[in-house]
Enzyme design. Structure first.
Site, PDB file in Angstrom:
ATOM      1  N   GLY A 159      -9.384  14.554  -4.085  1.00 35.36           N
ATOM      2  CA  GLY A 159      -9.002  13.577  -5.112  1.00 35.36           C
ATOM      3  C   GLY A 159     -10.173  12.652  -5.429  1.00 35.36           C
ATOM      4  O   GLY A 159     -10.910  12.264  -4.530  1.00 35.36           O
ATOM      5  N   ARG A 189      -9.338  20.005  -5.915  1.00 33.77           N
ATOM      6  CA  ARG A 189      -8.715  20.145  -4.601  1.00 33.77           C
ATOM      7  C   ARG A 189      -9.305  21.377  -3.910  1.00 33.77           C
ATOM      8  O   ARG A 189      -9.531  22.403  -4.558  1.00 33.77           O
ATOM      9  CB  ARG A 189      -7.208  20.316  -4.756  1.00 33.77           C
ATOM     10  CG  ARG A 189      -6.531  19.062  -5.231  1.00 33.77           C
ATOM     11  CD  ARG A 189      -6.222  18.197  -4.038  1.00 33.77           C
ATOM     12  NE  ARG A 189      -5.808  16.873  -4.450  1.00 33.77           N
ATOM     13  CZ  ARG A 189      -6.013  15.801  -3.711  1.00 33.77           C
ATOM     14  NH1 ARG A 189      -6.637  15.880  -2.580  1.00 33.77           N
ATOM     15  NH2 ARG A 189      -5.585  14.625  -4.118  1.00 33.77           N
ATOM     16  N   ASP A 230     -10.740  13.751   4.440  1.00 32.39           N
ATOM     17  CA  ASP A 230     -10.552  14.574   5.624  1.00 32.39           C
ATOM     18  C   ASP A 230     -10.706  16.083   5.349  1.00 32.39           C
ATOM     19  O   ASP A 230     -11.423  16.777   6.076  1.00 32.39           O
ATOM     20  CB  ASP A 230      -9.153  14.261   6.190  1.00 32.39           C
ATOM     21  CG  ASP A 230      -8.898  15.011   7.460  1.00 32.39           C
ATOM     22  OD1 ASP A 230      -9.650  14.779   8.413  1.00 32.39           O
ATOM     23  OD2 ASP A 230      -7.978  15.845   7.490  1.00 32.39           O
ATOM     24  N   THR A 265     -12.104   8.141   0.507  1.00 32.83           N
ATOM     25  CA  THR A 265     -10.690   8.397   0.227  1.00 32.83           C
ATOM     26  C   THR A 265      -9.974   7.073  -0.019  1.00 32.83           C
ATOM     27  O   THR A 265     -10.219   6.094   0.693  1.00 32.83           O
ATOM     28  CB  THR A 265      -9.962   9.136   1.365  1.00 32.83           C
ATOM     29  OG1 THR A 265      -8.544   9.068   1.139  1.00 32.83           O
ATOM     30  CG2 THR A 265     -10.237   8.535   2.741  1.00 32.83           C
ATOM     31  N   ASP A 280      -7.084   6.718   0.694  1.00 36.60           N
ATOM     32  CA  ASP A 280      -6.075   6.630   1.760  1.00 36.60           C
ATOM     33  C   ASP A 280      -6.611   5.917   3.008  1.00 36.60           C
ATOM     34  O   ASP A 280      -5.827   5.546   3.880  1.00 36.60           O
ATOM     35  CB  ASP A 280      -5.590   8.021   2.158  1.00 36.60           C
ATOM     36  CG  ASP A 280      -4.814   8.693   1.043  1.00 36.60           C
ATOM     37  OD1 ASP A 280      -4.363   7.987   0.137  1.00 36.60           O
ATOM     38  OD2 ASP A 280      -4.673   9.920   1.097  1.00 36.60           O
ATOM     39  N   ASP A 315      -8.140   7.101   5.541  1.00 35.59           N
ATOM     40  CA  ASP A 315      -7.739   7.765   6.787  1.00 35.59           C
ATOM     41  C   ASP A 315      -8.786   8.747   7.294  1.00 35.59           C
ATOM     42  O   ASP A 315      -8.460   9.834   7.771  1.00 35.59           O
ATOM     43  CB  ASP A 315      -6.364   8.430   6.628  1.00 35.59           C
ATOM     44  CG  ASP A 315      -6.342   9.474   5.521  1.00 35.59           C
ATOM     45  OD1 ASP A 315      -7.340   9.586   4.787  1.00 35.59           O
ATOM     46  OD2 ASP A 315      -5.328  10.183   5.406  1.00 35.59           O
ATOM     47  N   ARG A 355      -0.053  10.133   1.667  1.00 40.33           N
ATOM     48  CA  ARG A 355       0.800  11.247   2.095  1.00 40.33           C
ATOM     49  C   ARG A 355       1.065  11.187   3.593  1.00 40.33           C
ATOM     50  O   ARG A 355       2.200  11.277   4.036  1.00 40.33           O
ATOM     51  CB  ARG A 355       0.107  12.566   1.729  1.00 40.33           C
ATOM     52  CG  ARG A 355       0.932  13.797   2.010  1.00 40.33           C
ATOM     53  CD  ARG A 355       0.174  15.041   1.599  1.00 40.33           C
ATOM     54  NE  ARG A 355      -1.164  15.056   2.147  1.00 40.33           N
ATOM     55  CZ  ARG A 355      -2.257  15.366   1.452  1.00 40.33           C
ATOM     56  NH1 ARG A 355      -2.168  15.694   0.193  1.00 40.33           N
ATOM     57  NH2 ARG A 355      -3.449  15.347   2.032  1.00 40.33           N
ATOM     58  N   ARG A 409      14.340  -1.430  -9.750  1.00 50.58           N
ATOM     59  CA  ARG A 409      13.487  -0.629 -10.631  1.00 50.58           C
ATOM     60  C   ARG A 409      12.267  -0.143  -9.849  1.00 50.58           C
ATOM     61  O   ARG A 409      11.646  -0.902  -9.111  1.00 50.58           O
ATOM     62  CB  ARG A 409      13.038  -1.497 -11.794  1.00 50.58           C
ATOM     63  CG  ARG A 409      12.390  -0.745 -12.939  1.00 50.58           C
ATOM     64  CD  ARG A 409      13.395   0.000 -13.811  1.00 50.58           C
ATOM     65  NE  ARG A 409      14.159  -0.905 -14.649  1.00 50.58           N
ATOM     66  CZ  ARG A 409      13.757  -1.314 -15.860  1.00 50.58           C
ATOM     67  NH1 ARG A 409      12.615  -0.934 -16.345  1.00 50.58           N
ATOM     68  NH2 ARG A 409      14.510  -2.107 -16.578  1.00 50.58           N
ATOM     69  N   LEU A 441      -3.276   5.696 -11.249  1.00 52.45           N
ATOM     70  CA  LEU A 441      -3.893   4.389 -11.560  1.00 52.45           C
ATOM     71  C   LEU A 441      -4.672   3.877 -10.351  1.00 52.45           C
ATOM     72  O   LEU A 441      -5.637   3.128 -10.485  1.00 52.45           O
ATOM     73  CB  LEU A 441      -2.814   3.363 -11.921  1.00 52.45           C
ATOM     74  CG  LEU A 441      -2.116   3.552 -13.265  1.00 52.45           C
ATOM     75  CD1 LEU A 441      -0.999   2.537 -13.423  1.00 52.45           C
ATOM     76  CD2 LEU A 441      -3.122   3.394 -14.402  1.00 52.45           C
TER      77      LEU A 441
HETATM   78  O1  F6P Z   1      -6.399  12.300  -1.651  1.00 51.90           O
HETATM   79  C1  F6P Z   1      -5.317  11.811  -1.013  1.00 51.90           C
HETATM   80  C2  F6P Z   1      -4.267  11.320  -1.956  1.00 51.90           C
HETATM   81  O2  F6P Z   1      -4.588  10.076  -2.432  1.00 51.90           O
HETATM   82  C3  F6P Z   1      -2.924  11.326  -1.230  1.00 51.90           C
HETATM   83  O3  F6P Z   1      -2.518  10.087  -0.773  1.00 51.90           O
HETATM   84  C4  F6P Z   1      -2.012  11.860  -2.272  1.00 51.90           C
HETATM   85  O4  F6P Z   1      -0.910  12.499  -1.681  1.00 51.90           O
HETATM   86  C5  F6P Z   1      -2.883  12.781  -3.032  1.00 51.90           C
HETATM   87  O5  F6P Z   1      -4.138  12.187  -3.051  1.00 51.90           O
HETATM   88  C6  F6P Z   1      -2.373  13.043  -4.421  1.00 51.90           C
HETATM   89  O6  F6P Z   1      -3.286  13.827  -5.103  1.00 51.90           O
HETATM   90  P1  F6P Z   1      -3.006  14.511  -6.493  1.00 51.90           P
HETATM   91  O7  F6P Z   1      -2.354  13.495  -7.350  1.00 51.90           O
HETATM   92  O8  F6P Z   1      -4.341  14.900  -6.971  1.00 51.90           O
HETATM   93  O9  F6P Z   1      -2.112  15.663  -6.216  1.00 51.90           O
END
Ligand code: F6P
Length: 336
Positions: free
Chosen positions: A6, A68, A99, A121, A123, A125, A167, A262, A269
């Site tokens: 990503g 990806r 990762d 990342t 995330d 992580d 995730r 909501r 974003l």
């Molecule tokens: O790269 C990690 C991440 O930010 C995760 O938290 C998320 O699940 C994923 O990307 C979503 O990626 P995409 O929208 O490209 O499927």
């Protein structure tokens, strides 16, 4: 160099630093296009000159594209990547990723390719580093969203549910929730039930608080909500955005408590747009350090430790995954 996985704000700042330092040393700078797949196709690369690196510091995304990781479980696929590195006559391959990307870089490194990884990342992580390029920028988006949701929820006496990415780990939701004052925080690391969430919201209302903010990381297990199976993405990971957990929580809360609820899904974003200053600075420092390490062949990664950029190994960055600790989660719950 290659950017994979990503995208994240700050990738271009790193590309710029690597490229400018390399050009300064008289190197040829090659951008592998669109992630790892660029190594498989003879045409999918670009020689980057000074003009290509100009004006990209504040740009989100990556000028060399990303994708990806394709499924690469077999030795044949790894061999095809090595052939790609040889075809381009690369002395070293600087890899900017999270990762999954760094794990693949590690396999290339173990197969004898000179690879240097830079942690990136939203995330947050990746192990063995205090900084992952992109996280600070994504965090700023989450906090701004919470600030905005607070005023609307307060005006309408409603519940706002904010779904963030994350995730497997909940750093964005945990630190975003702390900085943005979320009242209920749901993370992948700490399973809760929808009854727990509803109970907390009812308790707040009884205490006279007329609005509430729930922040939920997309991968959080929430017991008591029926969910269909989650579709997988090209790299075989569950595509959490399709799970729509924020919407499911908001719908359940409304029917369980009667409070207008909501959901807002931040989605991409969080990944797009300009990097904040800290991401630009660290991306530049990590990029320059990665080039130095790649030239010397002294390490397989760079990281930030003790507030300084330092050589590291891909093994250190990929052997484990840092999760939100219980102490931080408890603090989120305490102040929420
Ligand atoms: O790269 C990690 C991440 O930010 C995760 O938290 C998320 O699940 C994923 O990307 C979503 O990626 P995409 O929208 O490209 O499927």
């Amino acid at each position: 160099m290659v950017t994979a996985g990503g995208d994240a704000p700050g990738l271009n700042a790193a590309i710029r630093a690597i490229g400018r330092c390399a050009l300064d040393e008289g190197d040829v700078v090659v951008g592998v296009l669109n992630g790892w797949t660029g190594l498989l196709e003879p045409e999918d690369h670009r020689v980057l000159g000074a003009a290509d690196l100009s004006g990209i510091l504040p740009l989100g995304g990556t000028i060399i594209g990303s994708s990806r990781t394709p499924p690469l479980d077999d030795e044949g696929s790894l061999h095809r990547l090595i052939v790609g590195v040889e075809r381009l006559e690369l002395d070293a391959l600087i890899t900017i990723g999270g990762d999954g990307t760094l794990s693949l870089a590690r396999r290339l490194s173990e197969a004898g390719v000179r690879v240097v990884g830079i942690p990136k990342t939203i995330d947050f992580d990746v192990a063995g580093t205090e900084v992952c390029i992109g996280f600070d920028s994504a965090l700023a988006v989450v906090v701004e969203a919470l600030d905005r949701l607070h005023t609307t929820a307060a005006s309408h006496h409603s519940v706002a549910v904010l779904e963030t990415m994350g995730r497997d780990t909940g750093w964005l939701a945990a630190l975003g929730g702390l900085a943005g004052g979320a009242d209920v925080v749901c993370l992948p690391e700490f399973p809760v039930t929808i009854d727990d969430v509803a109970e907390q919201l009812l308790a707040r209302r009884q205490a006279g608080k007329l609005s509430s903010i729930v922040i939920v990381a997309e991968g959080s297990p929430i017991g008591g909500i029926d969910e269909p199976p989650i579709p997988l993405d090209v790299s075989g990971h569950p595509q959490m955005a399709r799970r729509a957990i924020g919407e499911r929580i908001a719908t359940s809360i409304e029917s369980m408590t009667g409070f207008e609820s909501r959901a807002t899904v931040l989605g991409h974003l969080q990944r797009g747009g300009s990097p904040v200053a800290t991401d630009r600075v660290w991306a530049t420092r990590l990029g320059a350090a990665a080039l130095a390490v790649a030239r010397e062949g002294t390490a397989t990664a760079v990281a930030v430790r003790g507030g300084a950029v330092t050589p590291a190994t891909l093994q250190e960055l990929t052997d484990s995954r840092p999760h939100v600790p219980e102490s931080l989660y408890k603090l989120c719950c305490l102040v929420g």
